[in-house]
Design a protein around this motif. Structure first.
Motif, PDB file in Angstrom:
ATOM      1  N   ASP A 112       0.877  -1.173   0.000  1.00 37.14           N
ATOM      2  CA  ASP A 112       0.000   0.000   0.000  1.00 37.14           C
ATOM      3  C   ASP A 112       0.912   1.220   0.000  1.00 37.14           C
ATOM      4  OD1 ASP A 112      -1.675   2.142   0.526  1.00 37.14           O
ATOM      5  OD2 ASP A 112      -2.872   1.063   2.014  1.00 37.14           O
ATOM      6  N   TRP A 113       0.902   1.966  -1.091  1.00 38.17           N
ATOM      7  CA  TRP A 113       1.827   3.085  -1.210  1.00 38.17           C
ATOM      8  C   TRP A 113       1.665   4.129  -0.113  1.00 38.17           C
ATOM      9  CZ3 TRP A 113       0.206   8.151  -2.019  1.00 38.17           C
ATOM     10  CH2 TRP A 113      -1.122   8.337  -2.405  1.00 38.17           C
ATOM     11  N   ARG A 114       0.475   4.205   0.469  1.00 36.89           N
ATOM     12  CA  ARG A 114       0.253   5.189   1.540  1.00 36.89           C
ATOM     13  C   ARG A 114       1.008   4.816   2.816  1.00 36.89           C
ATOM     14  NH1 ARG A 114      -2.727   9.369   1.407  1.00 36.89           N
ATOM     15  NH2 ARG A 114      -4.081   9.814  -0.373  1.00 36.89           N
ATOM     16  N   ASP A 115       1.404   3.548   2.947  1.00 40.78           N
ATOM     17  CA  ASP A 115       2.200   3.149   4.110  1.00 40.78           C
ATOM     18  C   ASP A 115       3.580   3.817   4.102  1.00 40.78           C
ATOM     19  OD1 ASP A 115       0.142   1.515   4.903  1.00 40.78           O
ATOM     20  OD2 ASP A 115       1.127  -0.364   4.337  1.00 40.78           O
ATOM     21  N   GLY A 116       4.035   4.224   2.915  1.00 45.22           N
ATOM     22  CA  GLY A 116       5.396   4.724   2.783  1.00 45.22           C
ATOM     23  C   GLY A 116       5.494   6.214   2.527  1.00 45.22           C
ATOM     24  N   ILE A 117       4.528   6.993   2.984  1.00 49.43           N
ATOM     25  CA  ILE A 117       4.610   8.454   2.854  1.00 49.43           C
ATOM     26  C   ILE A 117       4.343   9.080   4.217  1.00 49.43           C
ATOM     27  CG2 ILE A 117       3.911   8.446   0.427  1.00 49.43           C
ATOM     28  CD1 ILE A 117       1.129   9.422   1.345  1.00 49.43           C
ATOM     29  N   GLY A 118       4.687  10.351   4.344  1.00 48.68           N
ATOM     30  CA  GLY A 118       4.484  11.057   5.601  1.00 48.68           C
ATOM     31  C   GLY A 118       5.651  10.861   6.552  1.00 48.68           C
ATOM     32  N   PRO A 119       5.562  11.425   7.761  1.00 46.20           N
ATOM     33  CA  PRO A 119       6.646  11.306   8.741  1.00 46.20           C
ATOM     34  C   PRO A 119       6.984   9.843   9.012  1.00 46.20           C
ATOM     35  CG  PRO A 119       5.031  12.923   9.453  1.00 46.20           C
ATOM     36  CD  PRO A 119       4.444  12.230   8.262  1.00 46.20           C
ATOM     37  N   SER A 120       8.256   9.536   8.987  1.00 47.87           N
ATOM     38  CA  SER A 120       8.696   8.148   9.125  1.00 47.87           C
ATOM     39  C   SER A 120       8.202   7.514  10.422  1.00 47.87           C
ATOM     40  CB  SER A 120      10.224   8.081   9.059  1.00 47.87           C
ATOM     41  OG  SER A 120      10.670   6.757   9.141  1.00 47.87           O
ATOM     42  N   ALA A 121       8.213   8.279  11.501  1.00 45.68           N
ATOM     43  CA  ALA A 121       7.812   7.748  12.809  1.00 45.68           C
ATOM     44  C   ALA A 121       6.340   7.366  12.860  1.00 45.68           C
ATOM     45  CB  ALA A 121       8.130   8.765  13.897  1.00 45.68           C
ATOM     46  N   LYS A 122       5.544   7.931  11.951  1.00 44.58           N
ATOM     47  CA  LYS A 122       4.109   7.649  11.954  1.00 44.58           C
ATOM     48  C   LYS A 122       3.709   6.606  10.917  1.00 44.58           C
ATOM     49  CE  LYS A 122       2.739  12.217  13.711  1.00 44.58           C
ATOM     50  NZ  LYS A 122       1.891  13.423  13.478  1.00 44.58           N
ATOM     51  N   ARG A 123       4.667   6.086  10.170  1.00 46.41           N
ATOM     52  CA  ARG A 123       4.340   5.092   9.148  1.00 46.41           C
ATOM     53  C   ARG A 123       4.043   3.746   9.813  1.00 46.41           C
ATOM     54  NH1 ARG A 123       8.875   6.480   4.429  1.00 46.41           N
ATOM     55  NH2 ARG A 123       8.413   8.726   4.334  1.00 46.41           N
ATOM     56  N   PRO A 124       3.070   3.016   9.318  1.00 45.42           N
ATOM     57  CA  PRO A 124       2.695   1.743   9.940  1.00 45.42           C
ATOM     58  C   PRO A 124       3.763   0.665   9.742  1.00 45.42           C
ATOM     59  CG  PRO A 124       1.515   2.034   7.882  1.00 45.42           C
ATOM     60  CD  PRO A 124       2.234   3.324   8.137  1.00 45.42           C
ATOM     61  N   VAL A 125       3.797  -0.279  10.648  1.00 42.84           N
ATOM     62  CA  VAL A 125       4.694  -1.433  10.558  1.00 42.84           C
ATOM     63  C   VAL A 125       3.879  -2.621  10.056  1.00 42.84           C
ATOM     64  CG1 VAL A 125       6.191  -3.008  11.834  1.00 42.84           C
ATOM     65  CG2 VAL A 125       6.167  -0.562  12.399  1.00 42.84           C
ATOM     66  N   ARG A 126       4.351  -3.215   8.966  1.00 46.88           N
ATOM     67  CA  ARG A 126       3.651  -4.358   8.374  1.00 46.88           C
ATOM     68  C   ARG A 126       4.526  -5.608   8.443  1.00 46.88           C
ATOM     69  NH1 ARG A 126      -1.219  -1.891   8.452  1.00 46.88           N
ATOM     70  NH2 ARG A 126      -1.345  -0.121   7.016  1.00 46.88           N
ATOM     71  N   ILE A 127       3.938  -6.733   8.142  1.00 49.00           N
ATOM     72  CA  ILE A 127       4.673  -7.991   8.053  1.00 49.00           C
ATOM     73  C   ILE A 127       5.010  -8.249   6.586  1.00 49.00           C
ATOM     74  CG2 ILE A 127       4.645 -10.471   8.485  1.00 49.00           C
ATOM     75  CD1 ILE A 127       4.643  -8.792  11.008  1.00 49.00           C
TER      76      ILE A 127
END
Length: 512
Positions: free
Chosen positions: A103-118
């Motif tokens: 999901d490209w939206r997982d990789g935008i915005g402040p790094s600290a707020k990006r979700p962690v996926r498996i």
């Protein structure tokens, strides 16, 4: 002078004088027909592939701004410099199978707020999305390469794909404003977009008919801004599945600019036990080279299927995943696909690139898998240490072929035969470089016997040679310069250029 400091010229001299080469060299003749130029060798044939897999991205390209490893804005400096030297024309990202759940939206915005996926496909490890769209697109600019973005057709909607393209390339609108808020004012240039990946497998286990229908649907919503060009790449065949190509071209050929094919070279041909990267036998040397040269038949038959529906060759063929695949190194993290890289891999690279040079009317891009720390890598790293592999050195030697005009080269000589596999002892590619010089590559596939190659060319020929004392000669972090190119020159015999090739060697020269 640098080569002399590393002792490479004595190594080559020793190889030429070794007992195995004391026997008379095999006689080979090469006739280059400069009157029959082929279509240009597109620089993109020398493309790279960087997937979120193992240590390819993290530690490979990206270490983060807090790392003690020298970096620029998080990108490690040594790797960036080495890749710039190769003049990398295009990089495919973020996968591979990783792209099919991305999901490209997982990789935008402040790094600290990006979700962690498996990362389900590659080791089941966590992916913190520190390296996302901004990081990749900015890296492409730093490297001076074209971006080839692989879209998720397996598990996301056409709208998601459309919005990702808009986010990256739009001058105005809400998504452009979001991009600007995230730190990028002007749009990026996206030259290539993959509409899905391996739809026959990890991208959805689709039948070709269904894959063609989905391509027709999704590609309709992936468009650049007005006045900009985008090359849309359809997900194509797994190896020799020629029917997949036939159906894709018949049902969706008018809705694509290029069609992909993936092929990996396994020494055993078996996925459950592929073979080792080092410590292998001559039988596996022969089987690997033999299976690598199958690429020629593979491309020829896929081209035939494409010609049925596209005789004008408007649709390009992209071999956007290729390379050797071995059992990963003992002790490395499961699913990370880390393997050593030896002289055998260099030979596979040279033979494969030569094949691409013979199919320039269709093959307009190829992406070796993968760039760093994964499969047939250019570069291996160990925390702060880095080494260049034999495959890197072949790509370096072959840089003059980017954008060159190939010529037909007729080779007459013996074959190398072992373990039921047979390949030409000497493989040749010739092309007129953009600088006007004639470049010649010669690969001796026989690990035991030298070759004397007599050509119809005259003048001087100087360049570099890559070889080593063993079939699995490779670089380690303790000895990173064990194998690298040395200077080489041909000699004239009867007014014709003659090349003395040691066993298991690769030579690239400029003829003047």
């Amino acid at each position: 002078m640098k080569l002399l400091k590393h002792g490479l010229l004595p190594i080559v001299a020793t190889l030429m004088a070794s007992p195995a080469l004391a026997q008379a060299p095999a006689s080979v003749t090469v006739t280059v027909d400069t009157g029959k130029p082929g279509a240009k060798i597109e620089p993109a044939v020398y493309g790279q592939f960087a997937e979120h897999l193992g240590r390819g991205i993290y530690e490979g390209l990206w270490v983060g701004t807090d790392s003690k490893i020298p970096n620029t804005n998080g990108y490690r400096n040594d790797v960036l410099a080495a890749l710039r030297h190769l003049k990398v024309p295009v990089v495919r990202w973020p996968g591979g199978c990783f792209a099919d759940e991305y999901d490209w939206r997982d990789g935008i915005g402040p790094s600290a707020k990006r979700p962690v996926r498996i990362n389900r496909h590659w080791g089941g490890v966590t992916e913190d999305n520190a390296f996302g769209t901004h990081e990749f697109m900015n890296y492409s600019e730093m490297l001076g390469t074209d971006a080839y973005v692989a879209g998720n057709m397996g598990s996301m909607s056409p709208r998601d794909m459309s919005q990702w393209m808009e986010y990256m390339t739009a001058e105005k609108g809400s998504l452009a404003e979001e991009r600007k808020k995230n730190g990028r004012e002007k749009p990026w240039a996206v030259k290539y977009f993959g509409v899905g990946n391996e739809t026959w497998g990890c991208g959805g286990s689709m039948r070709p008919e269904y894959s063609a229908d989905l391509h027709r649907r999704y590609q309709e919503f992936v468009n650049p801004p007005a006045g900009k060009k985008l090359i849309k790449v359809a997900s194509g065949s797994n190896g020799s599945d020629y029917n997949f190509t036939d159906v894709m071209m018949r049902e969706a050929g008018s809705k694509m600019n290029a069609l992909s094919v993936h092929y990996y070279t396994l020494p055993t041909g078996k996925w459950d036990k592929k073979g080792a990267a080092t410590g292998f036998s001559e039988d596996e040397w022969a089987s690997t080279l033999g299976r690598a040269t199958f690429m020629d038949e593979l491309i020829t038959k896929h081209e035939a299927m494409m010609d049925k529906h596209d005789p004008e060759k408007k649709v390009a063929l992209y071999v956007d995943e290729w390379g050797t695949w071995y059992d990963q190194e003992s002790g490395s993290t499961p699913g990370f696909l880390y393997q050593q890289n030896s002289l055998r891999d260099a030979e596979v690279a040279a033979l494969t690139l030569n094949i691409f040079h013979r199919h320039t009317d269709r093959v307009k891009m190829a992406n070796i898998a993968q760039m760093i720390n994964v499969l047939q890598a250019m570069i291996l790293t160990d925390k702060g240490r880095m080494l260049l592999t034999p495959t890197y050195h072949v790509f370096d030697m072959y840089v003059p072929f980017q954008g060159a005009t190939p010529y037909a080269a007729d080779v007459k000589g013996p074959t190398y035969e072992k373990a039921g596999f047979k390949v030409p002892m000497v493989d040749v590619s010739a092309a007129r470089g953009a600088d006007g010089k004639l470049y010649l590559s010669l690969t001796n596939t026989d690990p035991n016997k030298a070759a004397r190659v007599t050509t119809n060319l005259s003048g001087n020929a100087r360049g570099r040679i890559l070889t080593g004392p063993a079939i699995d000669t490779h670089n380690t972090f303790e000895q990173p310069n064990t194998i690298q190119p040395a200077v080489y020159s041909a000699h004239s015999s009867g007014g014709k250029l003659t090349f003395d090739l040691p066993a298991k060697s690769i030579v690239v020269v400029a003829v003047e």
